[in-house]
Design a protein around this motif. Structure first.
Motif, PDB file in Angstrom:
ATOM      1  N   ARG A 131      40.263  46.818  45.193  1.00  0.00           N
ATOM      2  CA  ARG A 131      39.304  47.389  44.233  1.00  0.00           C
ATOM      3  C   ARG A 131      38.035  46.549  44.180  1.00  0.00           C
ATOM      4  O   ARG A 131      36.934  47.074  44.157  1.00  0.00           O
ATOM      5  N   SER A 166      44.800  41.111  36.130  1.00  0.00           N
ATOM      6  CA  SER A 166      45.183  41.777  37.361  1.00  0.00           C
ATOM      7  C   SER A 166      44.100  41.502  38.402  1.00  0.00           C
ATOM      8  O   SER A 166      42.918  41.630  38.122  1.00  0.00           O
ATOM      9  N   ASP A 204      43.054  42.863  41.835  1.00  0.00           N
ATOM     10  CA  ASP A 204      43.216  43.896  42.852  1.00  0.00           C
ATOM     11  C   ASP A 204      42.120  43.702  43.894  1.00  0.00           C
ATOM     12  O   ASP A 204      41.003  44.175  43.738  1.00  0.00           O
TER      13      ASP A 204
END
Length: 103
Positions: free
Chosen positions: A52, A47, A49
């Motif tokens: 983040r 993932s 992100d």
């Protein structure tokens, strides 16, 4: 030690690109997940992100280069003789620093 965030690191591969060995690279899905379309093969999903990562980057960069409180407490411990490092660890660190293999 300071972490260098001036480079963005590895980016997910583009859809349908071919890797160095001629294998088709994993497909990046809309959610930023990497999926391998070959069946019967081990698969990894990562993932990515960006929000983040940027948040963590900002947090790390906001930290001081040197933690003064930690340095002061270590200075006091060394000065009072309460802090000692085994000679074998010092030797291993020196050999490692000079490019040899400690082990």
């Amino acid at each position: 030690m300071r972490v260098d965030f001036t480079t963005s690191g590895l980016e997910p591969p583009e859809k349908g690109t071919t890797g160095r060995l001629g294998h088709t690279e994993p497909t990046v899905t809309g959610a930023g997940t990497v999926a391998n379309s070959v069946s019967g093969v081990d698969q990894t999903r990562l993932s990515f992100d960006r929000t983040r990562v940027q948040s963590l980057e900002a947090h790390v960069l906001a930290q001081p280069e040197i933690r003064e409180a930690k340095v002061q407490s270590l200075r006091q411990a060394i000065g009072s003789g309460e802090y000692s490092v085994p000679a074998s660890l010092v030797a291993d660190a020196l050999v490692s620093e000079l490019g040899g293999a400690a082990g």
